[in-house]
Write an enzyme that holds these catalytic residues in place. Structure first.
Site, PDB file in Angstrom:
ATOM      1  N   GLU A 108       0.817  -1.204   0.000  1.00  0.00           N
ATOM      2  CA  GLU A 108       0.000   0.000   0.000  1.00  0.00           C
ATOM      3  C   GLU A 108       0.851   1.254   0.000  1.00  0.00           C
ATOM      4  O   GLU A 108       1.983   1.253   0.466  1.00  0.00           O
ATOM      5  CB  GLU A 108      -0.897   0.005   1.245  1.00  0.00           C
ATOM      6  CG  GLU A 108      -1.926  -1.095   1.207  1.00  0.00           C
ATOM      7  CD  GLU A 108      -2.755  -1.133   2.466  1.00  0.00           C
ATOM      8  OE1 GLU A 108      -3.466  -0.153   2.732  1.00  0.00           O
ATOM      9  OE2 GLU A 108      -2.680  -2.139   3.180  1.00  0.00           O
TER      10      GLU A 108
ATOM     11  N   CYS B  46       3.699   8.490   0.899  1.00  0.00           N
ATOM     12  CA  CYS B  46       4.274   7.592   1.887  1.00  0.00           C
ATOM     13  C   CYS B  46       4.380   6.227   1.211  1.00  0.00           C
ATOM     14  O   CYS B  46       3.364   5.623   0.879  1.00  0.00           O
ATOM     15  CB  CYS B  46       3.342   7.552   3.103  1.00  0.00           C
ATOM     16  SG  CYS B  46       3.817   6.385   4.365  1.00  0.00           S
TER      17      CYS B  46
ATOM     18  N   CYS C 289       6.591  -4.074  16.268  1.00  0.00           N
ATOM     19  CA  CYS C 289       6.232  -3.044  17.252  1.00  0.00           C
ATOM     20  C   CYS C 289       4.816  -3.341  17.752  1.00  0.00           C
ATOM     21  O   CYS C 289       3.917  -3.642  16.961  1.00  0.00           O
ATOM     22  CB  CYS C 289       6.297  -1.659  16.624  1.00  0.00           C
ATOM     23  SG  CYS C 289       7.957  -1.229  16.066  1.00  0.00           S
TER      24      CYS C 289
ATOM     25  N   CYS D 184      -0.951   6.043   9.587  1.00  0.00           N
ATOM     26  CA  CYS D 184       0.252   5.271   9.882  1.00  0.00           C
ATOM     27  C   CYS D 184      -0.097   4.027  10.663  1.00  0.00           C
ATOM     28  O   CYS D 184      -0.869   4.065  11.601  1.00  0.00           O
ATOM     29  CB  CYS D 184       1.216   6.061  10.743  1.00  0.00           C
ATOM     30  SG  CYS D 184       1.373   7.736  10.266  1.00  0.00           S
TER      31      CYS D 184
HETATM   32  N1  SAH Z   1       9.781   0.869  10.117  1.00  0.00           N
HETATM   33  C1  SAH Z   1       9.978   2.274   9.948  1.00  0.00           C
HETATM   34  C2  SAH Z   1       9.065   2.832   8.892  1.00  0.00           C
HETATM   35  C3  SAH Z   1       7.590   2.789   9.216  1.00  0.00           C
HETATM   36  S1  SAH Z   1       7.171   4.398   9.619  1.00  0.00           S
HETATM   37  C4  SAH Z   1       9.839   2.975  11.281  1.00  0.00           C
HETATM   38  O1  SAH Z   1       9.510   2.309  12.246  1.00  0.00           O
HETATM   39  O2  SAH Z   1      10.120   4.149  11.373  1.00  0.00           O
HETATM   40  C5  SAH Z   1       5.598   4.296  10.284  1.00  0.00           C
HETATM   41  C6  SAH Z   1       5.483   5.198  11.492  1.00  0.00           C
HETATM   42  O3  SAH Z   1       4.158   5.137  11.998  1.00  0.00           O
HETATM   43  C7  SAH Z   1       6.394   4.737  12.602  1.00  0.00           C
HETATM   44  O4  SAH Z   1       6.858   5.835  13.338  1.00  0.00           O
HETATM   45  C8  SAH Z   1       5.434   3.924  13.430  1.00  0.00           C
HETATM   46  O5  SAH Z   1       5.908   3.743  14.714  1.00  0.00           O
HETATM   47  C9  SAH Z   1       4.192   4.775  13.357  1.00  0.00           C
HETATM   48  N2  SAH Z   1       2.944   4.052  13.676  1.00  0.00           N
HETATM   49  C10 SAH Z   1       2.730   2.744  13.690  1.00  0.00           C
HETATM   50  N3  SAH Z   1       1.463   2.464  14.031  1.00  0.00           N
HETATM   51  C11 SAH Z   1       0.863   3.651  14.245  1.00  0.00           C
HETATM   52  C12 SAH Z   1      -0.462   4.023  14.602  1.00  0.00           C
HETATM   53  N4  SAH Z   1      -1.430   3.126  14.791  1.00  0.00           N
HETATM   54  N5  SAH Z   1      -0.727   5.333  14.728  1.00  0.00           N
HETATM   55  C13 SAH Z   1       0.239   6.259  14.486  1.00  0.00           C
HETATM   56  N6  SAH Z   1       1.483   5.967  14.135  1.00  0.00           N
HETATM   57  C14 SAH Z   1       1.800   4.673  14.017  1.00  0.00           C
END
Ligand code: SAH
Length: 337
Positions: A89, A102, A113, A330
């Protein structure tokens, strides 16, 4: 057969040299693909018929396929199908300063995570550079607008797919091609230290963002397993090194999880941790998802957290929200199908 969108200008030049052609042919191909947006070699009539036939034998021009597009307020979300049937996506956001995309860097993600929806689907494979490049090409064609900013913040951990992501950046940054300035490109990592060390030696001014999400080691390990391999203190040290080396400011992303990392104490701890570092903190309101129990911090509490950082002279912003209404926010990027 190699996909033509997978080659940097330099690699394409080397190819032409290897077949006794002039290297400037590479520029002609790049301009055909990325400026004129031709999708066949036959459209490139500045190249002889014979050479076009040769190119057809050596390269494919196949693109990933757009399956679904969902539109929200100032945001579109796309589901693509790759040649092998995997799905990824991307999200495009319309801002007053431009249009940002993005992109995903992997099929699935192994970082696990606790709060992230994308990571519930384990990594299937790396994306090839061309599969990331094409997310941009197809979306630009769809919206009939130039994308001005790129964030590698979709599904996947970019530093877990280092080479392909760097090649992707070289391709889109090339002045003969899509020509997106390096200062308009941001890579976000959960904190893979060897990746950061490599990245600080790359040319260009690509921005680095770190998904921090916790102000101390114990809490960070609880919500981000990667912290066990690369603990917070080591991460902060390598970021200081990165800043010293590159002179660039780093962004720390901090999602606010109710009752987990959002207390006044946490804010003070975070301010202490980041004191003196050339950075800014991007506070991200958490997007709740059906499958994961975390809750979003209430707005007044986010403001409180923000104020404490401000008072402690930390540069801080609260991220404007996009995509809540189309599940494109995100961490909610996920091939449901
Ligand atoms: N793996 C990389 C790239 C992904 S970035 C990284 O971790 O940076 C995606 C971003 O969105 C990351 O900062 C992640 O922690 C955040 N994210 C993940 N789930 C989310 C959610 N439900 N709401 C807001 N941000 C979220």
């Amino acid at each position: 057969m190699k996909n033509i969108y997978d080659l940097t200008l330099k690699q394409l030049e080397d190819y032409f040299i290897s077949i006794d052609e002039k290297p400037f042919r590479a520029v002609q191909i790049y301009e055909g693909l990325y400026k004129k947006r031709y999708s066949t070699f036959d459209e490139m009539t500045n190249i002889s018929k014979d050479l076009r036939e040769k190119l057809k034998k050596d390269f494919s021009l196949t693109k990933i396929k757009m399956l679904i597009k969902e539109q929200g307020e100032n945001v579109n979300k796309y589901l693509f199908e790759l040649e092998d049937g995997n799905k990824i996506e991307s999200v495009v956001m319309f801002h007053d300063y431009g249009t940002s995309i993005c992109v995903s860097s992997e099929v699935g993600c192994n970082m696990s995570c606790a709060f992230c929806e994308s990571g519930r689907l384990k990594k299937v494979r790396d994306l090839k550079a061309h599969e990331i490049v094409q997310q941009i090409l197809i979306i630009e064609e769809d919206i009939q607008k130039r994308i001005t900013h790129v964030v590698v913040m979709g599904i996947g951990e970019p530093f877990d797919n280092y080479e392909n992501v760097m090649r992707f950046i070289k391709i889109i940054n090339c002045g003969k091609g899509i020509d997106i300035g390096s200062r308009h490109i941001t890579i976000s990592t959960c904190g893979i230290i060897p990746g950061i060390k490599r990245f600080m030696n790359e040319e260009g001014q690509v921005n680095l963002a770190i998904s921090l999400h916790a102000p101390n080691n114990e809490l960070r390990s609880r919500i981000m397993p990667i912290n066990k391999a690369y603990p917070l203190n080591d991460l902060i040290e390598v970021i200081k090194e990165y800043i010293k080396k590159t002179n660039r400011r780093v962004t720390f992303e901090y999602i606010m999880l109710e009752g987990i990392n959002d207390s006044e104490e946490n804010a003070k701890e975070l301010a202490t941790l980041l004191k003196g570092i050339n950075c800014y903190v991007n506070i991200i309101p958490y997007n709740e998802t059906e499958n994961i129990g975390f809750k979003r911090t209430k707005e007044w509490k986010i403001m409180k957290f923000y104020d404490i950082l401000k008072k402690n002279k930390i540069n801080v912003t609260i991220r404007k929200e996009f995509g809540g209404n189309v599940d494109a926010a995100c961490g909610q990027l996920r091939a449901n199908n």
